[in-house]
Design an enzyme around this catalytic site. Structure first.
Site, PDB file in Angstrom:
ATOM      1  CB  SER A 183      -0.856   0.112   1.278  1.00 23.84           C
ATOM      2  OG  SER A 183      -2.006  -0.802   1.032  1.00 23.84           O
ATOM      3  CE  LYS A 195      -4.336   1.253  -0.904  1.00 29.41           C
ATOM      4  NZ  LYS A 195      -4.527   0.452   0.104  1.00 29.41           N
ATOM      5  CB  SER A 218      -5.085   1.563   3.417  1.00 28.93           C
ATOM      6  OG  SER A 218      -3.980   1.005   2.605  1.00 28.93           O
ATOM      7  CE  LYS A 270      -1.981   3.773   2.879  1.00 23.96           C
ATOM      8  NZ  LYS A 270      -1.640   2.449   3.811  1.00 23.96           N
TER       9      LYS A 270
END
Length: 401
Positions: free
Chosen positions: A62, A65, A117, A226
């Site tokens: 992720s 992102k 997320s 993140k």
């Protein structure tokens, strides 16, 4: 015997000094980072302070992102209304429970993407900006290479779900994060701990999953982050933090245990904050090389070790080098030439800059080298003292024979 005892004390002391110096020099190697790949970068300058396999292609999960978010912020209109498709509705993994046909502002989708997320938010963003996921991936890769300057990144989707061709590196992710940090909208979302979410079928409070950001693990100065995970990538983590004028970015990739990813991140941040600092030279500061004057075209910012004793050295064509005590260039900048019909103010003369010989001498007499030289001297003195004692005893024995 007293002389011998004194000499042995000196030897032990000098050995301790040398060991201490070696330990300081090897601190970087002793971080014991467990993640397969890691990096800590200073955000203002892009200087890499530590790296472990940072150029090796890895699966980011992720952390993808971060790239999708900054691309959407810069290439979309935040107030655009996005209609959610069936493809977004049925995506695997973490979601914000978007429904087919639901209409959501682009900015809210970016928030759902980074904070919670949401993979469905990623699909909705991709389809809105490029028509479909495949086209979005192509557009995103061009943007990352041409605008940000990534070198080994190829994304196949906007969310990071596993694809064997969906790869990047710790270094590229640090570059992407460094670029994104310049955008206030991005940083506002990247640092958000929680926000109210009102959807067509889901009303809740979404929270960041990053434990340092939401202060589940306290750490002074964290400004955003993140996290990510798929089985093929392991645990991945990107974190930003700031203390005084030092802004750090850390990326860790492929940790088998989630705690290792956070422990590695804290080690990297500690290493950066405890050993480095950032300095600057104001815009318009002038320098002189021989009879030519130069000026800084903008504020110059550079990162260096806290114990560095830096000197400014101007060379031909206005190249400014920041030299440390070892005669190494910490950073290099190009100055602007000042036309001779323009008055110069507060010029720094190159005559005041140390010569190459003085830099070498300073290096010679730096703590490490001086310690070695002194240690050799102690051994030499010890040898002659022992030899002198042996000669004295030999003469005394002859006398009493």
């Amino acid at each position: 015997m007293r002389k011998i005892a004194w000499m042995m004390t000196l030897i032990v002391t000098m050995n301790a000094v040398l060991v201490s110096t070696a330990q300081a020099d090897s601190r970087e190697e002793s971080l014991q980072i467990k993640s397969d790949s890691a990096i800590v970068m200073e955000a203002s300058t892009g200087k890499v302070l530590y790296e472990k396999h940072a150029k090796e292609p890895m699966y980011p999960a992720s952390l993808t992102k971060i790239a999708t978010a900054i691309y959407a912020i810069e290439n979309g209109k935040l107030d655009d209304i996005v209609t959610v498709s069936g493809n977004a509705r049925k995506v695997d993994g973490t979601t914000v429970f978007l429904e087919k046909g639901e209409k959501v502002r682009l900015k809210k989708l970016i928030q759902g993407l980074l904070i919670n997320s949401g993979n469905d938010a990623g699909i909705a963003i991709a389809e809105h900006l490029s028509g479909d996921v495949k086209s979005f991936a192509k557009d995103l890769n061009i943007y990352l290479k041409e605008v940000i300057g990534t070198e080994q990144t190829n994304f196949e989707n906007p969310h990071g779900l596993f694809d064997e061709n969906h790869v990047t590196t710790a270094e590229d992710l640090a570059k992407i994060t460094q670029y994104a940090m310049k955008n206030d909208v991005f940083m506002d979302i990247f640092s958000t701990k929680e926000m109210d979410w009102h959807g067509k079928t889901w009303d809740t409070t979404i929270q960041t999953h990053h434990k340092l950001v939401k202060e589940e693990i306290p750490y002074k100065g964290v400004t955003g982050g993140k996290n990510g995970f798929v089985s093929q990538s392991g645990y991945t983590l990107a974190t930003t933090a700031e203390r005084d004028d030092l802004k750090l970015i850390t990326v860790t990739l492929k940790s088998n245990v989630v705690e290792d990813a956070y422990n590695d991140t804290i080690k990297l941040l500690d290493y950066g904050f405890e050993n480095f600092t950032t300095s600057s030279i104001p815009k318009g500061t002038t320098f002189t090389f021989e009879d030519q004057q130069y000026a800084t075209p903008e504020k110059i910012v550079y990162t260096h070790a806290q114990n560095d004793k830096l000197v400014e050295k101007v060379e031909v064509n206005g190249v400014l080098k920041m030299m440390n005590q070892d005669g190494e260039a910490v950073d290099t900048f190009q100055l602007d030439e000042i036309k001779k019909d323009k008055p110069a103010v507060a010029a720094r003369s190159s005559e005041n800059q140390p010569s190459a010989a003085s830099i070498v001498m300073e290096r010679f007499f730096s703590s490490t080298y001086l310690s070695i030289v002194f240690f050799i001297g102690v051994i030499t003195i010890f040898y002659f003292q022992v030899r002198k004692l042996r000669i004295t005893r030999r003469n005394r024995d002859k006398f009493y024979f």
